[in-house]
Design a protein around this motif. Structure first.
Motif, PDB file in Angstrom:
ATOM      1  N   GLN A  25      -6.996   2.398  13.381  1.00  0.00           N
ATOM      2  CA  GLN A  25      -8.385   2.380  12.921  1.00  0.00           C
ATOM      3  C   GLN A  25      -9.197   1.337  13.692  1.00  0.00           C
ATOM      4  O   GLN A  25     -10.331   1.600  14.094  1.00  0.00           O
ATOM      5  CB  GLN A  25      -8.441   2.114  11.428  1.00  0.00           C
ATOM      6  N   LYS A  26      -8.608   0.167  13.928  1.00  0.00           N
ATOM      7  CA  LYS A  26      -9.304  -0.873  14.689  1.00  0.00           C
ATOM      8  C   LYS A  26      -9.620  -0.415  16.107  1.00  0.00           C
ATOM      9  O   LYS A  26     -10.625  -0.787  16.681  1.00  0.00           O
ATOM     10  CB  LYS A  26      -8.470  -2.153  14.732  1.00  0.00           C
ATOM     11  N   LYS A  27      -8.755   0.409  16.668  1.00  0.00           N
ATOM     12  CA  LYS A  27      -8.978   0.934  18.013  1.00  0.00           C
ATOM     13  C   LYS A  27      -9.945   2.115  18.033  1.00  0.00           C
ATOM     14  O   LYS A  27     -10.319   2.597  19.096  1.00  0.00           O
ATOM     15  CB  LYS A  27      -7.645   1.343  18.646  1.00  0.00           C
ATOM     16  N   GLY A  28     -10.316   2.592  16.853  1.00  0.00           N
ATOM     17  CA  GLY A  28     -11.226   3.716  16.769  1.00  0.00           C
ATOM     18  C   GLY A  28     -10.577   5.069  16.983  1.00  0.00           C
ATOM     19  O   GLY A  28     -11.253   6.065  17.205  1.00  0.00           O
ATOM     20  N   TYR A  29      -9.257   5.125  16.897  1.00  0.00           N
ATOM     21  CA  TYR A  29      -8.520   6.363  17.138  1.00  0.00           C
ATOM     22  C   TYR A  29      -8.514   7.291  15.923  1.00  0.00           C
ATOM     23  O   TYR A  29      -8.272   8.485  16.073  1.00  0.00           O
ATOM     24  CB  TYR A  29      -7.067   6.063  17.501  1.00  0.00           C
ATOM     25  N   VAL A  30      -8.715   6.727  14.733  1.00  0.00           N
ATOM     26  CA  VAL A  30      -8.646   7.511  13.502  1.00  0.00           C
ATOM     27  C   VAL A  30      -9.808   7.147  12.581  1.00  0.00           C
ATOM     28  O   VAL A  30     -10.439   6.106  12.749  1.00  0.00           O
ATOM     29  CB  VAL A  30      -7.297   7.297  12.760  1.00  0.00           C
ATOM     30  N   THR A  31     -10.040   7.992  11.596  1.00  0.00           N
ATOM     31  CA  THR A  31     -11.122   7.763  10.639  1.00  0.00           C
ATOM     32  C   THR A  31     -10.637   6.894   9.472  1.00  0.00           C
ATOM     33  O   THR A  31      -9.442   6.612   9.343  1.00  0.00           O
ATOM     34  CB  THR A  31     -11.630   9.100  10.069  1.00  0.00           C
ATOM     35  N   ASN A  32     -11.576   6.541   8.605  1.00  0.00           N
ATOM     36  CA  ASN A  32     -11.248   5.734   7.432  1.00  0.00           C
ATOM     37  C   ASN A  32     -10.262   6.425   6.500  1.00  0.00           C
ATOM     38  O   ASN A  32      -9.503   5.765   5.813  1.00  0.00           O
ATOM     39  CB  ASN A  32     -12.515   5.374   6.656  1.00  0.00           C
ATOM     40  N   GLY A  33     -10.267   7.730   6.446  1.00  0.00           N
ATOM     41  CA  GLY A  33      -9.378   8.463   5.551  1.00  0.00           C
ATOM     42  C   GLY A  33      -7.985   8.719   6.096  1.00  0.00           C
ATOM     43  O   GLY A  33      -7.162   9.346   5.425  1.00  0.00           O
ATOM     44  N   TYR A  34      -7.705   8.223   7.287  1.00  0.00           N
ATOM     45  CA  TYR A  34      -6.436   8.519   7.953  1.00  0.00           C
ATOM     46  C   TYR A  34      -5.213   8.089   7.138  1.00  0.00           C
ATOM     47  O   TYR A  34      -4.276   8.872   6.967  1.00  0.00           O
ATOM     48  CB  TYR A  34      -6.407   7.855   9.341  1.00  0.00           C
ATOM     49  N   LEU A  35      -5.199   6.866   6.662  1.00  0.00           N
ATOM     50  CA  LEU A  35      -4.019   6.352   5.955  1.00  0.00           C
ATOM     51  C   LEU A  35      -3.684   7.219   4.748  1.00  0.00           C
ATOM     52  O   LEU A  35      -2.524   7.617   4.573  1.00  0.00           O
ATOM     53  CB  LEU A  35      -4.213   4.902   5.525  1.00  0.00           C
ATOM     54  N   GLU A  36      -4.652   7.509   3.925  1.00  0.00           N
ATOM     55  CA  GLU A  36      -4.396   8.325   2.738  1.00  0.00           C
ATOM     56  C   GLU A  36      -3.934   9.725   3.127  1.00  0.00           C
ATOM     57  O   GLU A  36      -3.004  10.275   2.522  1.00  0.00           O
ATOM     58  CB  GLU A  36      -5.642   8.383   1.852  1.00  0.00           C
ATOM     59  N   ALA A  37      -4.541  10.288   4.147  1.00  0.00           N
ATOM     60  CA  ALA A  37      -4.149  11.624   4.616  1.00  0.00           C
ATOM     61  C   ALA A  37      -2.725  11.611   5.165  1.00  0.00           C
ATOM     62  O   ALA A  37      -1.955  12.557   4.952  1.00  0.00           O
ATOM     63  CB  ALA A  37      -5.124  12.112   5.681  1.00  0.00           C
ATOM     64  N   LEU A  38      -2.368  10.553   5.859  1.00  0.00           N
ATOM     65  CA  LEU A  38      -1.019  10.413   6.416  1.00  0.00           C
ATOM     66  C   LEU A  38       0.021  10.365   5.290  1.00  0.00           C
ATOM     67  O   LEU A  38       1.029  11.076   5.332  1.00  0.00           O
ATOM     68  CB  LEU A  38      -0.945   9.142   7.268  1.00  0.00           C
ATOM     69  N   LYS A  39      -0.251   9.563   4.272  1.00  0.00           N
ATOM     70  CA  LYS A  39       0.667   9.457   3.134  1.00  0.00           C
ATOM     71  C   LYS A  39       0.807  10.791   2.402  1.00  0.00           C
ATOM     72  O   LYS A  39       1.911  11.194   2.053  1.00  0.00           O
ATOM     73  CB  LYS A  39       0.170   8.386   2.156  1.00  0.00           C
ATOM     74  N   GLU A  40      -0.325  11.445   2.158  1.00  0.00           N
ATOM     75  CA  GLU A  40      -0.298  12.721   1.436  1.00  0.00           C
ATOM     76  C   GLU A  40       0.455  13.791   2.226  1.00  0.00           C
ATOM     77  O   GLU A  40       1.253  14.535   1.658  1.00  0.00           O
ATOM     78  CB  GLU A  40      -1.726  13.192   1.154  1.00  0.00           C
ATOM     79  N   ARG A  41       0.219  13.850   3.505  1.00  0.00           N
ATOM     80  CA  ARG A  41       0.897  14.869   4.329  1.00  0.00           C
ATOM     81  C   ARG A  41       2.395  14.598   4.398  1.00  0.00           C
ATOM     82  O   ARG A  41       3.198  15.524   4.328  1.00  0.00           O
ATOM     83  CB  ARG A  41       0.290  14.925   5.717  1.00  0.00           C
ATOM     84  N   GLU A  42       2.772  13.345   4.531  1.00  0.00           N
ATOM     85  CA  GLU A  42       4.202  12.996   4.606  1.00  0.00           C
ATOM     86  C   GLU A  42       4.906  13.353   3.303  1.00  0.00           C
ATOM     87  O   GLU A  42       6.054  13.789   3.304  1.00  0.00           O
ATOM     88  CB  GLU A  42       4.376  11.505   4.918  1.00  0.00           C
ATOM     89  N   GLU A  43       4.228  13.160   2.196  1.00  0.00           N
ATOM     90  CA  GLU A  43       4.808  13.499   0.892  1.00  0.00           C
ATOM     91  C   GLU A  43       5.005  15.007   0.766  1.00  0.00           C
ATOM     92  O   GLU A  43       6.039  15.477   0.303  1.00  0.00           O
ATOM     93  CB  GLU A  43       3.908  12.981  -0.233  1.00  0.00           C
ATOM     94  N   ALA A  44       4.006  15.768   1.190  1.00  0.00           N
ATOM     95  CA  ALA A  44       4.075  17.226   1.071  1.00  0.00           C
ATOM     96  C   ALA A  44       4.945  17.866   2.155  1.00  0.00           C
ATOM     97  O   ALA A  44       5.669  18.826   1.892  1.00  0.00           O
ATOM     98  CB  ALA A  44       2.669  17.813   1.131  1.00  0.00           C
ATOM     99  N   PHE A  45       4.835  17.340   3.360  1.00  0.00           N
ATOM    100  CA  PHE A  45       5.549  17.906   4.515  1.00  0.00           C
ATOM    101  C   PHE A  45       6.227  16.778   5.289  1.00  0.00           C
ATOM    102  O   PHE A  45       5.667  16.260   6.254  1.00  0.00           O
ATOM    103  CB  PHE A  45       4.574  18.651   5.433  1.00  0.00           C
TER     104      PHE A  45
END
Length: 156
Positions: A25-45
């Motif tokens: 996020q500090k590098k500007g590579y991802v949006t503010n919602g990235y962390l939550e989306a990453l956790k949710e996707r890992e849980e589901a898939f």
């Protein structure tokens, strides 16, 4: 060109995701919602992989965490190496645990980009010596060159 190599020393997958998301996020590579989306996707898939090559007794673990394209601003693979192995669920069999030290975070901002990235990674994983060779390298320069030569990272 140097690609992103992130070194971590965390005890859990959740801590890993938080630390990596903060850097990205500090590098500007991802949006503010990235962390939550990453956790949710890992849980589901789950994204853990167990790689055992034919004619080999050795099993190597890795993981390929990723989100939907909406949360990524770049198209890049980020190599992350943790000091110790972390627990991930296997992507095909959730009941099976995987314990990687090396993870490949996929940042994909193109609807059509995921297939090529995954094909390159899987090719690297199933090539004899690919992951094992990576584990033997210590400097970021060596890792960067190795992953370029193996097609995981790409020259722009």
């Amino acid at each position: 060109m140097t690609y992103e190599i992130i070194r971590t020393d965390v005890a859990t997958r959740e801590d890993l995701f938080e630390q990596v998301a903060e850097v990205l996020q500090k590098k500007g590579y991802v949006t503010n919602g990235y962390l939550e989306a990453l956790k949710e996707r890992e849980e589901a898939f789950p994204t853990g992989l167990k790689v055992t090559l034919p004619d080999s007794q050795e099993t190597i673990y890795t993981a390929i965490p990723h989100t939907e394209v909406d949360f990524c601003r770049v198209n890049q693979v980020i190599y992350v190496r943790n000091e110790t192995a972390l627990k991930f669920q296997h992507m095909i069999n959730k009941a099976e645990d995987c314990y990687p030290k090396s993870m490949f975070f996929i940042l994909n901002n193109r609807q059509d980009g995921q297939t090529e990235i995954l094909a390159n990674l899987i090719g690297f994983f199933i090539t004899e010596g690919g992951l094992a060779g990576l584990e033997q390298l210590s400097s970021d320069a060596e890792i960067n060159q190795y992953l370029l030569e193996k097609g995981v990272f790409h020259y722009d």
